[in-house]
Design a protein around this motif. Structure first.
Motif, PDB file in Angstrom:
ATOM      1  N   ALA A  67      -0.722 -10.531   0.050  1.00  0.00           N
ATOM      2  CA  ALA A  67      -0.685  -9.470  -0.652  1.00  0.00           C
ATOM      3  C   ALA A  67       0.816  -8.953  -1.034  1.00  0.00           C
ATOM      4  CB  ALA A  67      -1.661  -8.463   0.128  1.00  0.00           C
ATOM      5  N   LEU A  68       1.664  -9.518   0.052  1.00  0.00           N
ATOM      6  CA  LEU A  68       3.159  -8.909  -0.032  1.00  0.00           C
ATOM      7  C   LEU A  68       3.913 -10.161  -0.147  1.00  0.00           C
ATOM      8  CD1 LEU A  68       3.008  -6.640   2.770  1.00  0.00           C
ATOM      9  CD2 LEU A  68       3.028  -6.107   0.663  1.00  0.00           C
ATOM     10  N   ALA A  69       3.529 -11.382  -0.682  1.00  0.00           N
ATOM     11  CA  ALA A  69       4.190 -12.704  -0.878  1.00  0.00           C
ATOM     12  C   ALA A  69       5.540 -12.288  -1.997  1.00  0.00           C
ATOM     13  CB  ALA A  69       3.531 -13.863  -0.976  1.00  0.00           C
ATOM     14  N   VAL A  94       7.882  -0.553  -4.536  1.00  0.00           N
ATOM     15  CA  VAL A  94       7.002  -1.753  -4.905  1.00  0.00           C
ATOM     16  C   VAL A  94       5.535  -1.075  -4.723  1.00  0.00           C
ATOM     17  CG1 VAL A  94       5.824  -3.686  -3.434  1.00  0.00           C
ATOM     18  CG2 VAL A  94       8.329  -3.243  -3.310  1.00  0.00           C
ATOM     19  N   PHE A  95       4.898  -1.505  -5.934  1.00  0.00           N
ATOM     20  CA  PHE A  95       3.651  -1.241  -6.294  1.00  0.00           C
ATOM     21  C   PHE A  95       2.871  -2.459  -6.210  1.00  0.00           C
ATOM     22  CE2 PHE A  95       5.727   2.218  -8.751  1.00  0.00           C
ATOM     23  CZ  PHE A  95       5.125   3.191  -8.086  1.00  0.00           C
ATOM     24  N   LEU A  96       1.524  -2.342  -5.466  1.00  0.00           N
ATOM     25  CA  LEU A  96       0.606  -3.565  -5.314  1.00  0.00           C
ATOM     26  C   LEU A  96      -0.438  -2.956  -6.123  1.00  0.00           C
ATOM     27  CD1 LEU A  96       0.791  -4.387  -1.592  1.00  0.00           C
ATOM     28  CD2 LEU A  96       2.105  -5.572  -3.691  1.00  0.00           C
ATOM     29  N   SER A 110      -1.275  -3.947   5.866  1.00  0.00           N
ATOM     30  CA  SER A 110       0.084  -4.614   5.446  1.00  0.00           C
ATOM     31  C   SER A 110       1.472  -3.970   5.123  1.00  0.00           C
ATOM     32  CB  SER A 110      -0.245  -5.734   4.402  1.00  0.00           C
ATOM     33  OG  SER A 110      -1.140  -6.527   4.778  1.00  0.00           O
ATOM     34  N   LEU A 111       1.201  -3.075   4.282  1.00  0.00           N
ATOM     35  CA  LEU A 111       2.248  -2.247   3.625  1.00  0.00           C
ATOM     36  C   LEU A 111       2.993  -1.351   4.779  1.00  0.00           C
ATOM     37  CD1 LEU A 111       0.951  -0.675   0.164  1.00  0.00           C
ATOM     38  CD2 LEU A 111       2.655  -2.287   0.562  1.00  0.00           C
ATOM     39  N   VAL A 112       2.278  -0.883   5.795  1.00  0.00           N
ATOM     40  CA  VAL A 112       2.879  -0.069   6.744  1.00  0.00           C
ATOM     41  C   VAL A 112       3.843  -1.052   7.649  1.00  0.00           C
ATOM     42  CG1 VAL A 112       2.352   0.900   9.267  1.00  0.00           C
ATOM     43  CG2 VAL A 112       0.879   1.301   7.240  1.00  0.00           C
ATOM     44  N   ALA A 113       3.229  -2.210   7.864  1.00  0.00           N
ATOM     45  CA  ALA A 113       4.138  -3.293   8.672  1.00  0.00           C
ATOM     46  C   ALA A 113       5.401  -3.651   7.853  1.00  0.00           C
ATOM     47  CB  ALA A 113       3.526  -4.499   8.998  1.00  0.00           C
ATOM     48  N   PHE A 114       5.283  -3.600   6.555  1.00  0.00           N
ATOM     49  CA  PHE A 114       6.166  -4.202   5.489  1.00  0.00           C
ATOM     50  C   PHE A 114       7.431  -2.925   5.380  1.00  0.00           C
ATOM     51  CE2 PHE A 114       7.913  -4.272   1.039  1.00  0.00           C
ATOM     52  CZ  PHE A 114       8.098  -5.754   1.123  1.00  0.00           C
ATOM     53  N   GLN A 115       6.941  -1.905   5.365  1.00  0.00           N
ATOM     54  CA  GLN A 115       7.804  -0.905   5.456  1.00  0.00           C
ATOM     55  C   GLN A 115       8.700  -0.496   6.601  1.00  0.00           C
ATOM     56  OE1 GLN A 115       4.952   2.619   4.160  1.00  0.00           O
ATOM     57  NE2 GLN A 115       6.739   2.871   2.433  1.00  0.00           N
ATOM     58  N   HIS A 118      11.494  -3.048   6.420  1.00  0.00           N
ATOM     59  CA  HIS A 118      12.138  -2.770   4.885  1.00  0.00           C
ATOM     60  C   HIS A 118      12.340  -1.287   4.766  1.00  0.00           C
ATOM     61  CE1 HIS A 118      10.306  -6.797   4.314  1.00  0.00           C
ATOM     62  NE2 HIS A 118      11.656  -7.106   3.699  1.00  0.00           N
ATOM     63  N   ARG A 119      13.360  -0.759   5.599  1.00  0.00           N
ATOM     64  CA  ARG A 119      13.466   0.793   5.629  1.00  0.00           C
ATOM     65  C   ARG A 119      13.591   1.428   4.020  1.00  0.00           C
ATOM     66  NH1 ARG A 119      10.653   2.980   9.516  1.00  0.00           N
ATOM     67  NH2 ARG A 119      11.057   1.853  11.504  1.00  0.00           N
ATOM     68  N   SER A 120      14.351   0.787   3.331  1.00  0.00           N
ATOM     69  CA  SER A 120      14.834   1.200   2.004  1.00  0.00           C
ATOM     70  C   SER A 120      13.722   1.087   0.949  1.00  0.00           C
ATOM     71  CB  SER A 120      16.155   0.891   1.666  1.00  0.00           C
ATOM     72  OG  SER A 120      16.228  -0.656   1.590  1.00  0.00           O
ATOM     73  N   VAL A 121      12.538   0.828   1.348  1.00  0.00           N
ATOM     74  CA  VAL A 121      11.569   0.234   0.252  1.00  0.00           C
ATOM     75  C   VAL A 121      10.343   1.327   0.611  1.00  0.00           C
ATOM     76  CG1 VAL A 121       9.601  -1.458  -0.215  1.00  0.00           C
ATOM     77  CG2 VAL A 121      12.071  -2.212   0.489  1.00  0.00           C
ATOM     78  N   VAL A 122       9.937   1.891  -0.623  1.00  0.00           N
ATOM     79  CA  VAL A 122       8.989   2.741  -0.681  1.00  0.00           C
ATOM     80  C   VAL A 122       7.868   2.073  -1.357  1.00  0.00           C
ATOM     81  CG1 VAL A 122       8.180   4.953  -2.000  1.00  0.00           C
ATOM     82  CG2 VAL A 122      10.484   4.866  -0.895  1.00  0.00           C
ATOM     83  N   THR A 123       6.474   2.129  -0.988  1.00  0.00           N
ATOM     84  CA  THR A 123       5.368   1.394  -1.539  1.00  0.00           C
ATOM     85  C   THR A 123       4.202   2.271  -1.994  1.00  0.00           C
ATOM     86  OG1 THR A 123       4.430   1.140   0.763  1.00  0.00           O
ATOM     87  CG2 THR A 123       5.875  -0.480   0.205  1.00  0.00           C
ATOM     88  N   GLY A 124       3.436   1.615  -2.898  1.00  0.00           N
ATOM     89  CA  GLY A 124       2.347   2.179  -3.403  1.00  0.00           C
ATOM     90  C   GLY A 124       1.322   1.202  -3.618  1.00  0.00           C
ATOM     91  N   VAL A 125       0.064   1.644  -3.770  1.00  0.00           N
ATOM     92  CA  VAL A 125      -1.048   0.960  -4.318  1.00  0.00           C
ATOM     93  C   VAL A 125      -1.643   1.470  -5.624  1.00  0.00           C
ATOM     94  CG1 VAL A 125      -3.444   0.120  -3.863  1.00  0.00           C
ATOM     95  CG2 VAL A 125      -1.739   0.080  -1.766  1.00  0.00           C
ATOM     96  N   ILE A 126      -1.849   0.820  -6.670  1.00  0.00           N
ATOM     97  CA  ILE A 126      -2.284   1.064  -8.054  1.00  0.00           C
ATOM     98  C   ILE A 126      -3.530   0.453  -8.302  1.00  0.00           C
ATOM     99  CG2 ILE A 126      -2.017   1.504 -10.549  1.00  0.00           C
ATOM    100  CD1 ILE A 126       0.287   2.677  -8.859  1.00  0.00           C
TER     101      ILE A 126
END
Length: 158
Positions: A67-69, A94-96, A110-115, A118-126
């Motif tokens: 999912a995050l590759a 980053v949007f998935l 997965s996004l929680v661990a990714f963030q 990567h502290r300067s990354v904001v994530t979201g799901v669409i």
């Protein structure tokens, strides 16, 4: 589109889940690394001045280990390009994206661990089909899609 509800990966962690049966897709994503790195280098070198942030989307992210590759490759490429050009790190959003039947519970975990890594990354799901409108005009810098188009083209052949 009726296929939106019928073409999806098996969720969860079971023996038939996508998470346990996606090594071929992972290999495809790894082969995309140089293309993504080149696209990031081109995007950042084409700018008159380094942007403060970038928005990256994976269309058809699936779930599980893949999912995050693609977005991980993109984030690493952005950081590497900033380092090589001696610029401060950019903020990255980053949007998935995937169809609503995707196992978004696994994606969110997965996004929680990714963030955290990567502290300067904001994530979201669409959720939704990328055949419809998902993002505002001019809001994306890079969009990736590995196997989604393949699956849709296979469906159209049948």
């Amino acid at each position: 589109m009726a296929s939106e509800q019928t073409v999806h990966m098996n969720g969860g962690q079971g023996d038939t889940s996508y998470a346990r049966n996606s090594s071929l897709q992972n290999a495809d994503q790894n082969r995309m690394r140089p293309l993504i790195e080149e696209a990031i280098a081109d995007l950042l070198s084409a700018s008159a001045s380094m942007p403060r942030s970038m928005v990256v989307a994976d269309l058809g992210c699936s779930s599980g280990p893949n999912a995050l590759a693609l977005v991980s490759i993109a984030v690493d490429a952005i950081r590497g390009q900033c380092f090589r050009s001696r610029q401060p790190p950019l903020e990255v959003c980053v949007f998935l994206n995937d169809l609503p039947d995707n196992d978004f519970n696994m994606v969110m975990k997965s996004l929680v661990a990714f963030q955290q890594g990567h502290r300067s990354v904001v994530t979201g799901v669409i959720p939704g089909s990328f055949y419809g409108r998902l993002f505002t005009t001019g809001s994306l810098h890079l969009a990736c899609s590995a196997n989604s188009l393949h699956w849709l083209s296979e469906l159209l052949k049948n």
